[in-house]
Write an enzyme that holds these catalytic residues in place. Sequence first.
Site, PDB file in Angstrom:
ATOM      1  N   ASP A  43       5.139  -5.692   5.915  1.00 23.14           N
ATOM      2  CA  ASP A  43       4.014  -5.007   6.756  1.00 23.14           C
ATOM      3  C   ASP A  43       2.750  -4.771   6.372  1.00 23.14           C
ATOM      4  O   ASP A  43       1.534  -3.929   7.064  1.00 23.14           O
ATOM      5  CB  ASP A  43       4.379  -3.622   7.190  1.00 23.14           C
ATOM      6  CG  ASP A  43       4.971  -2.521   5.663  1.00 23.14           C
ATOM      7  OD1 ASP A  43       4.469  -3.367   4.838  1.00 23.14           O
ATOM      8  OD2 ASP A  43       5.011  -2.153   6.479  1.00 23.14           O
ATOM      9  N   SER A  44       2.406  -4.869   5.443  1.00 22.57           N
ATOM     10  CA  SER A  44       1.182  -5.536   4.934  1.00 22.57           C
ATOM     11  C   SER A  44      -0.013  -6.038   5.995  1.00 22.57           C
ATOM     12  O   SER A  44      -0.724  -6.319   5.940  1.00 22.57           O
ATOM     13  CB  SER A  44       0.388  -6.585   2.841  1.00 22.57           C
ATOM     14  OG  SER A  44       1.624  -7.314   3.654  1.00 22.57           O
ATOM     15  N   ASP A  82      10.524  -6.891   6.237  1.00 23.57           N
ATOM     16  CA  ASP A  82       9.908  -5.149   5.830  1.00 23.57           C
ATOM     17  C   ASP A  82      10.107  -4.756   7.091  1.00 23.57           C
ATOM     18  O   ASP A  82       9.572  -4.870   8.383  1.00 23.57           O
ATOM     19  CB  ASP A  82       8.636  -4.945   5.759  1.00 23.57           C
ATOM     20  CG  ASP A  82       7.748  -4.678   4.352  1.00 23.57           C
ATOM     21  OD1 ASP A  82       8.712  -4.346   3.729  1.00 23.57           O
ATOM     22  OD2 ASP A  82       6.458  -5.297   4.047  1.00 23.57           O
ATOM     23  N   LYS A 111      13.519  -5.002   3.421  1.00 17.18           N
ATOM     24  CA  LYS A 111      13.034  -4.347   2.582  1.00 17.18           C
ATOM     25  C   LYS A 111      12.498  -2.981   3.306  1.00 17.18           C
ATOM     26  O   LYS A 111      11.796  -2.875   4.466  1.00 17.18           O
ATOM     27  CB  LYS A 111      11.677  -4.834   2.485  1.00 17.18           C
ATOM     28  CG  LYS A 111      11.475  -3.894   0.923  1.00 17.18           C
ATOM     29  CD  LYS A 111       9.719  -4.960   0.085  1.00 17.18           C
ATOM     30  CE  LYS A 111       8.743  -5.310   0.523  1.00 17.18           C
ATOM     31  NZ  LYS A 111       8.294  -4.161   1.370  1.00 17.18           N
ATOM     32  N   GLU A 180       6.621  -1.269  -7.243  1.00 23.70           N
ATOM     33  CA  GLU A 180       4.931  -1.261  -6.754  1.00 23.70           C
ATOM     34  C   GLU A 180       4.394  -0.716  -7.946  1.00 23.70           C
ATOM     35  O   GLU A 180       4.410   0.555  -7.633  1.00 23.70           O
ATOM     36  CB  GLU A 180       4.817  -1.692  -5.217  1.00 23.70           C
ATOM     37  CG  GLU A 180       3.002  -1.212  -4.802  1.00 23.70           C
ATOM     38  CD  GLU A 180       2.806  -1.756  -3.940  1.00 23.70           C
ATOM     39  OE1 GLU A 180       3.769  -1.752  -2.559  1.00 23.70           O
ATOM     40  OE2 GLU A 180       1.730  -1.328  -3.317  1.00 23.70           O
TER      41      GLU A 180
HETATM   42  O1  KIV Z   1       4.366  -5.647   3.077  1.00 22.33           O
HETATM   43  C1  KIV Z   1       3.454  -5.655   1.430  1.00 22.33           C
HETATM   44  O2  KIV Z   1       3.079  -7.104   1.501  1.00 22.33           O
HETATM   45  C2  KIV Z   1       4.943  -5.702   0.739  1.00 22.33           C
HETATM   46  C3  KIV Z   1       4.685  -5.971  -1.133  1.00 22.33           C
HETATM   47  C4  KIV Z   1       2.761  -5.140  -0.929  1.00 22.33           C
HETATM   48  C5  KIV Z   1       5.079  -5.466  -2.134  1.00 22.33           C
HETATM   49  O3  KIV Z   1       5.446  -4.488   0.828  1.00 22.33           O
END
Ligand code: KIV
Length: 262
Positions: A43-44, A82, A111, A180
Amino acid sequence: MNTTISLKTKKQSGEKISCLTVYDASFAEILADSGVDIFLVGDSLGMVVQGRETTLPVSVDEMIYHASAVRRGAADTFMIVDLPFMSYSTPELALKSAGEVMKKSGANMVKLEGGREMLKTVETLSSRGIPVCAHLGLLPQSVHKMGGYRVQGKTEDSALRIFEDAIAMEDVGADMLVLECVPAEVAKRISQNVEMPVIGIGAGVDCDGQVLVLYDMLGISKGKRPKFSKNFMEGQGSISAAIKAYVSAVKTKEFPALEHSF
Ligand code: KIV
């Protein structure tokens, strides 16, 4: 294609696991051809693709949109997607959101962020056949509660809490863990005490694998690059060469170095 089983076998045999975030079909194809073991549709994307301040506004539909594109770009790479903020705030809602993500995007695993408060949810998903990657340490979806993007587990008590949460997550069925921004020693101890692969980001070289945000490691994210990341485009002539350099650095334990760790 990797599976939850083959990824555990890599851990057992000591082979480091390479993971990168990816959000579209073109990059997915390049990453797959460059030997990346796992895709994380993180979700980044809310920050690096949509230009938002945090990951909080991202929706389940947006995750499905990006993950489906990634899947069209590379059919055979293990893909974690995510669950976005507030899409898993009860076990029932988590089942609905995760079910939709799995059905519509071709994800192999979902995740979710959080520790002991998420155990019932992880158990619910796992017992219904949905593989879960837990996410401990710095939790970007809780940035406002945590008071910023800070290293977690620096005190004995907080390190113990993360350790206990990791063990408990595995006990209720988690198949993988992202750690993290935690001290390298804490991550090492956790990795040594669980069977599931532990994928670190800012968690030192002794995790079972590493993940970075794609745009950070290609040097195209705006703002200051986080301490735990590295620009793999430096000295490389193409994106593909940069990705291969990352995969190789993870496998040989050259990355992360001490300067990328806490
Ligand atoms: O959303 C994401 O990119 C993540 C990574 C920072 C592990 O959860």
